[in-house]
Design a protein around this motif. Structure first.
Motif, PDB file in Angstrom:
ATOM      1  N   LEU A 175       0.830  -1.199   0.000  1.00  0.00           N
ATOM      2  CA  LEU A 175       0.000   0.000   0.000  1.00  0.00           C
ATOM      3  C   LEU A 175       0.868   1.254   0.000  1.00  0.00           C
ATOM      4  CD1 LEU A 175      -2.849   1.349   0.340  1.00  0.00           C
ATOM      5  CD2 LEU A 175      -2.438   1.239   2.805  1.00  0.00           C
ATOM      6  N   VAL A 176       1.877   1.269   0.861  1.00  0.00           N
ATOM      7  CA  VAL A 176       2.794   2.417   0.945  1.00  0.00           C
ATOM      8  C   VAL A 176       3.474   2.652  -0.396  1.00  0.00           C
ATOM      9  CG1 VAL A 176       4.925   3.267   2.015  1.00  0.00           C
ATOM     10  CG2 VAL A 176       3.174   2.140   3.421  1.00  0.00           C
ATOM     11  N   LYS A 177       3.903   1.565  -1.023  1.00  0.00           N
ATOM     12  CA  LYS A 177       4.591   1.675  -2.313  1.00  0.00           C
ATOM     13  C   LYS A 177       3.650   2.137  -3.416  1.00  0.00           C
ATOM     14  CE  LYS A 177       7.254  -1.146  -5.582  1.00  0.00           C
ATOM     15  NZ  LYS A 177       7.802  -2.506  -5.855  1.00  0.00           N
ATOM     16  N   GLN A 178       2.477   1.509  -3.463  1.00  0.00           N
ATOM     17  CA  GLN A 178       1.546   1.805  -4.543  1.00  0.00           C
ATOM     18  C   GLN A 178       0.984   3.220  -4.470  1.00  0.00           C
ATOM     19  OE1 GLN A 178      -2.818   0.162  -5.726  1.00  0.00           O
ATOM     20  NE2 GLN A 178      -1.258  -1.426  -5.528  1.00  0.00           N
ATOM     21  N   ARG A 179       0.663   3.666  -3.265  1.00  0.00           N
ATOM     22  CA  ARG A 179       0.079   5.008  -3.104  1.00  0.00           C
ATOM     23  C   ARG A 179       1.134   6.068  -2.779  1.00  0.00           C
ATOM     24  NH1 ARG A 179      -3.586   4.859  -6.080  1.00  0.00           N
ATOM     25  NH2 ARG A 179      -4.375   6.820  -5.209  1.00  0.00           N
ATOM     26  N   GLN A 180       2.402   5.657  -2.789  1.00  0.00           N
ATOM     27  CA  GLN A 180       3.525   6.585  -2.554  1.00  0.00           C
ATOM     28  C   GLN A 180       3.318   7.385  -1.264  1.00  0.00           C
ATOM     29  OE1 GLN A 180       4.009   8.919  -6.162  1.00  0.00           O
ATOM     30  NE2 GLN A 180       3.842   7.109  -7.467  1.00  0.00           N
ATOM     31  N   LEU A 181       2.966   6.648  -0.216  1.00  0.00           N
ATOM     32  CA  LEU A 181       2.664   7.288   1.064  1.00  0.00           C
ATOM     33  C   LEU A 181       3.944   7.713   1.783  1.00  0.00           C
ATOM     34  CD1 LEU A 181      -0.109   4.842   2.348  1.00  0.00           C
ATOM     35  CD2 LEU A 181      -0.394   6.950   1.029  1.00  0.00           C
ATOM     36  N   ASN A 182       3.866   8.839   2.452  1.00  0.00           N
ATOM     37  CA  ASN A 182       4.958   9.307   3.307  1.00  0.00           C
ATOM     38  C   ASN A 182       4.637   8.898   4.746  1.00  0.00           C
ATOM     39  OD1 ASN A 182       6.539  10.865   1.305  1.00  0.00           O
ATOM     40  ND2 ASN A 182       4.671  12.098   1.191  1.00  0.00           N
ATOM     41  N   ILE A 183       5.475   8.070   5.320  1.00  0.00           N
ATOM     42  CA  ILE A 183       5.204   7.506   6.636  1.00  0.00           C
ATOM     43  C   ILE A 183       5.946   8.287   7.724  1.00  0.00           C
ATOM     44  CG2 ILE A 183       5.361   5.448   8.077  1.00  0.00           C
ATOM     45  CD1 ILE A 183       3.338   5.249   5.785  1.00  0.00           C
ATOM     46  N   VAL A 184       5.191   8.714   8.718  1.00  0.00           N
ATOM     47  CA  VAL A 184       5.761   9.376   9.897  1.00  0.00           C
ATOM     48  C   VAL A 184       5.628   8.415  11.077  1.00  0.00           C
ATOM     49  CG1 VAL A 184       5.534  11.295  11.521  1.00  0.00           C
ATOM     50  CG2 VAL A 184       5.221  11.683   9.059  1.00  0.00           C
ATOM     51  N   THR A 185       6.746   8.135  11.728  1.00  0.00           N
ATOM     52  CA  THR A 185       6.766   7.158  12.816  1.00  0.00           C
ATOM     53  C   THR A 185       6.933   7.850  14.151  1.00  0.00           C
ATOM     54  OG1 THR A 185       7.771   5.522  11.333  1.00  0.00           O
ATOM     55  CG2 THR A 185       7.923   5.096  13.686  1.00  0.00           C
ATOM     56  N   VAL A 186       6.084   7.470  15.119  1.00  0.00           N
ATOM     57  CA  VAL A 186       6.167   8.033  16.470  1.00  0.00           C
ATOM     58  C   VAL A 186       6.125   6.893  17.484  1.00  0.00           C
ATOM     59  CG1 VAL A 186       5.110  10.218  15.775  1.00  0.00           C
ATOM     60  CG2 VAL A 186       3.662   8.354  16.623  1.00  0.00           C
ATOM     61  N   ALA A 187       6.241   7.260  18.762  1.00  0.00           N
ATOM     62  CA  ALA A 187       6.353   6.239  19.806  1.00  0.00           C
ATOM     63  C   ALA A 187       5.035   5.909  20.482  1.00  0.00           C
ATOM     64  CB  ALA A 187       7.374   6.686  20.861  1.00  0.00           C
ATOM     65  N   THR A 188       4.076   6.844  20.520  1.00  0.00           N
ATOM     66  CA  THR A 188       2.856   6.617  21.295  1.00  0.00           C
ATOM     67  C   THR A 188       1.605   6.993  20.516  1.00  0.00           C
ATOM     68  OG1 THR A 188       2.745   8.838  22.281  1.00  0.00           O
ATOM     69  CG2 THR A 188       4.145   7.193  23.401  1.00  0.00           C
ATOM     70  N   GLN A 189       0.469   6.477  20.989  1.00  0.00           N
ATOM     71  CA  GLN A 189      -0.824   6.803  20.385  1.00  0.00           C
ATOM     72  C   GLN A 189      -1.142   8.292  20.558  1.00  0.00           C
ATOM     73  OE1 GLN A 189      -2.273   4.108  18.942  1.00  0.00           O
ATOM     74  NE2 GLN A 189      -0.746   2.730  19.820  1.00  0.00           N
ATOM     75  N   GLN A 190      -0.795   8.857  21.697  1.00  0.00           N
ATOM     76  CA  GLN A 190      -1.068  10.267  21.952  1.00  0.00           C
ATOM     77  C   GLN A 190      -0.346  11.169  20.954  1.00  0.00           C
ATOM     78  OE1 GLN A 190      -0.130   8.053  24.222  1.00  0.00           O
ATOM     79  NE2 GLN A 190      -1.606   8.073  25.915  1.00  0.00           N
ATOM     80  N   GLN A 191       0.882  10.777  20.599  1.00  0.00           N
ATOM     81  CA  GLN A 191       1.619  11.562  19.610  1.00  0.00           C
ATOM     82  C   GLN A 191       0.947  11.510  18.249  1.00  0.00           C
ATOM     83  OE1 GLN A 191       5.420   9.569  20.232  1.00  0.00           O
ATOM     84  NE2 GLN A 191       6.299  11.434  21.094  1.00  0.00           N
ATOM     85  N   LEU A 192       0.457  10.335  17.881  1.00  0.00           N
ATOM     86  CA  LEU A 192      -0.266  10.214  16.610  1.00  0.00           C
ATOM     87  C   LEU A 192      -1.474  11.140  16.571  1.00  0.00           C
ATOM     88  CD1 LEU A 192      -0.524   6.422  15.630  1.00  0.00           C
ATOM     89  CD2 LEU A 192       0.758   8.234  14.480  1.00  0.00           C
TER      90      LEU A 192
END
Length: 273
Positions: A175-192
């Motif tokens: 999905l990430v590859k096909q839709r060329q998504l930019n992924i942001v990674t965080v540590a907690t649900q609250q940060q998301l």
């Protein structure tokens, strides 16, 4: 003194030499000692390869399944299941990424709440029975929707927030590859959730029960809403491949979960607050 005096007397009648008497006496004493030792072993010796205390790494930011206090649905299910085999659970509460690393290196016997998929099956040992099934969705800000019918229609280049080291299903990399998504990674649900609220990301992938818990706690369950499904996961306790007893532990957990379901405790533990 040997207890078999009557038997020795009969032997004495048959063998008249002192040497024969000595040999027969020794034979009976050895038989008596061996019989006693075998009886004691059968009563007191523990089952082979059966551990009594295991150490598991539990993530600290996935309520209602596992929180920073070492409480939640996963804790209840795992402890109750292993109790069926008289196995005590010692839990170390750490961030999920560290929990995975500890299990891979053999620092702990297993790790909580792992999705069984191609990537994790290469790294861990799994039993046959999941702890539970959990559904994950894409979440969006109510006033800034994704304008997509499903995940395969997400606008190309969208910014998506995820939790570090979480598994999001076998389809997610494609999905990430096909839709060329930019992924942001965080540590907690609250940060998301905070990134969504301030518009730094277009959507976040969260497991539904976990999202509900955190959105309600933060008081923003009317501002952040689910858009569409991402995947449904079978969630397991994954065991370290470095532990030679991993398969034994997986079987013990399966047996315990089966017993809990049979006696009705499983549903109570799953639904308890």
């Amino acid at each position: 003194m040997c207890a078999y005096s009557g038997a020795i007397g009969k032997i004495q009648q048959q063998f008249n030499t002192p040497l024969a008497l000595l040999l027969s006496t020794s034979l009976f004493c050895l038989l008596s000692i061996s019989h006693s030792a075998i009886a004691n072993e059968s009563l007191n010796f523990p089952k082979p390869n059966q551990p009594k205390i295991i150490t598991l790494a539990a993530e600290d930011s996935w309520p209602p399944f596992a929180n920073q206090l070492g409480q939640g649905i996963s804790h209840r299910l795992i402890e109750a299941a292993f109790k069926q085999s008289q196995i005590e659970v010692n839990s170390l509460v750490v961030p999920y990424s560290r929990a995975l690393m500890m299990a891979e290196k053999g620092a702990v016997d297993g790790v909580f709440n792992v999705t069984r998929e191609a990537s994790t099956e290469q790294r861990f040992v799994f039993g046959e029975m999941p702890l539970f099934v959990a559904k994950a969705s894409f979440y969006q800000r109510k006033q800034r929707s994704l304008l997509a019918e499903n995940k395969w229609k997400i606008p190309k280049g969208s910014i998506i927030g995820v939790i570090k080291s979480y598994e999001y299903g076998d389809e997610f990399p494609e999905l990430v590859k096909q839709r060329q998504l930019n992924i942001v990674t965080v540590a907690t649900q609250q940060q998301l959730i905070n990134l969504l609220l301030i518009g730094r990301i277009d959507a976040a992938v969260m497991f539904d029960l976990v999202a509900q818990e955190n959105l309600q706690k933060m008081g923003v369950n009317d501002e952040v809403i689910p858009a569409f499904d991402n995947h449904t996961s079978n969630i397991y306790l994954a065991f370290s491949k470095e532990n030679p007893k991993a398969i034994l532990l997986a079987k013990a957990l399966d047996q315990g979960l089966s017993a809990l379901k049979a006696n009705g405790q499983y549903q109570l533990l799953l639904s308890a607050k």
